[in-house]
Design a protein around this motif. Structure first.
Motif, short mmCIF file in Angstrom:
data_model
loop_
_atom_site.label_atom_id
_atom_site.label_comp_id
_atom_site.label_asym_id
_atom_site.label_seq_id
_atom_site.Cartn_x
_atom_site.Cartn_y
_atom_site.Cartn_z
N GLU A 203 0.82 -1.22 0.00
CA GLU A 203 0.00 0.00 0.00
C GLU A 203 0.85 1.27 0.00
O GLU A 203 0.32 2.38 0.01
N GLY A 204 2.18 1.10 0.01
CA GLY A 204 3.08 2.25 -0.02
C GLY A 204 3.20 2.99 1.30
O GLY A 204 3.69 4.13 1.34
N LEU A 205 2.77 2.36 2.39
CA LEU A 205 2.82 3.01 3.70
C LEU A 205 4.21 2.91 4.34
O LEU A 205 4.64 3.83 5.03
N SER A 207 8.40 0.95 3.77
CA SER A 207 9.33 0.12 3.01
C SER A 207 10.22 -0.58 4.02
O SER A 207 10.33 -0.13 5.17
N ILE A 215 9.03 4.48 7.39
CA ILE A 215 7.66 4.93 7.16
C ILE A 215 7.65 5.86 5.95
O ILE A 215 8.34 6.88 5.94
N GLU A 216 6.88 5.50 4.95
CA GLU A 216 6.81 6.28 3.71
C GLU A 216 5.61 7.23 3.71
O GLU A 216 5.63 8.26 3.05
N ASP A 217 4.57 6.87 4.46
CA ASP A 217 3.34 7.68 4.47
C ASP A 217 2.73 7.62 5.86
O ASP A 217 1.85 6.80 6.14
N ILE A 218 3.19 8.51 6.74
CA ILE A 218 2.74 8.47 8.13
C ILE A 218 1.26 8.86 8.25
O ILE A 218 0.54 8.33 9.09
N GLU A 219 0.80 9.79 7.40
CA GLU A 219 -0.61 10.16 7.43
C GLU A 219 -1.48 8.98 6.99
O GLU A 219 -2.58 8.77 7.50
N GLY A 220 -0.97 8.22 6.03
CA GLY A 220 -1.69 7.02 5.59
C GLY A 220 -1.78 5.99 6.70
O GLY A 220 -2.83 5.35 6.88
N LYS A 222 -1.87 6.63 9.85
CA LYS A 222 -2.83 7.13 10.83
C LYS A 222 -4.27 6.83 10.42
O LYS A 222 -5.17 6.78 11.27
N ARG A 223 -4.49 6.64 9.10
CA ARG A 223 -5.85 6.38 8.61
C ARG A 223 -6.18 4.89 8.53
O ARG A 223 -7.31 4.52 8.15
#
Length: 225
Positions: A203-205, A207, A215-220, A222-223
């Motif tokens: 999901e690209g969150l 790697s 962490i590639e997408d910390i906001e992601g 959190k969701r």
């Protein structure tokens, strides 16, 4: 490792409320030691009879379940006190403390600090505040285990490690944990933790390279639900 009254680490825990005279007394009886990664500081069922002041490093507090699986309930870091409950209870420890990294700790025997606990209201109040904070964290942990999915719990764990311990120059999490450690933190099977981490990668969150996780997408994260 120096004198307690000159140690900056005390500013991060209840020891900051001891008087200079009390700190000098504590300093004369403390023992300092280096603990290697993977070493047990104290075991479940052991009489701790004092507190450990963590000068450097990280350890995990865990409990062995009936099926022989470790459940990590907390990570203790530089500046924290370990074993505070032994100051007000005669019970043996119900948790095991194991070093996750090389550590420097100072051990202060209960017999040398109990007088301060009884006669220094600021110190005893600070100890109680820290124990209340531990109790709140334990309450939150129970609710999370009961109400949140493995995906949510693992996402929150990654965010917590990121926020609490920071990252390396390459942006990977500075604390390297095994997949089993992650499973033991969120209370699931190792295979499930591996599967969810793989989902997060797809999901690209995050790697990953071995134990190193970025962490590639910390906001992601959190969701995540």
């Amino acid at each position: 490792m120096g004198k307690c009254e000159q140690c900056i680490i005390k500013q991060f825990n209840a020891l900051k409320s001891l008087s200079k005279e009390e700190l000098i007394s504590v300093s004369s009886c403390k023992t300092s030691k280096i603990i290697k990664k993977g070493e047990v500081i104290f075991d479940e069922g052991e009489a701790v009879n004092g507190v450990f002041c963590v000068r450097d490093g990280i350890c995990k507090l865990s409990k062995l379940s009936e099926n022989g699986k470790d459940q990590i309930v907390k990570m203790v870091v530089k500046g924290d006190l370990l074993g505070q409950r032994s100051l007000v209870s005669v019970e043996n420890s119900n948790l095991q403390a194991t070093a996750l990294t090389d550590m420097e700790v100072c051990f202060i025997p209960k017999s040398e600090i109990i007088n301060s606990l009884q006669n220094n209201p600021k110190f005893s109040f600070d100890v109680l505040q820290e124990m209340a904070r531990d109790l709140k964290e334990a309450d939150d942990f129970i609710v999370n285990m009961a109400q949140k999915s493995v995906r949510q719990r693992l996402a929150e764990t990654l965010i917590s490690i990121h926020d609490s311990f920071g990252v390396n120059p390459d942006k990977s999490l500075s604390v390297m944990l095994s997949r089993e450690d992650y499973a033991n933190i969120v209370g699931t099977a190792t295979e499930s933790a591996i599967r969810v981490l793989s989902q997060f990668k797809k999901e690209g969150l995050v790697s990953a390279n071995g134990k190193q996780i970025k962490i590639e997408d910390i906001e992601g994260l959190k969701r995540v639900r």
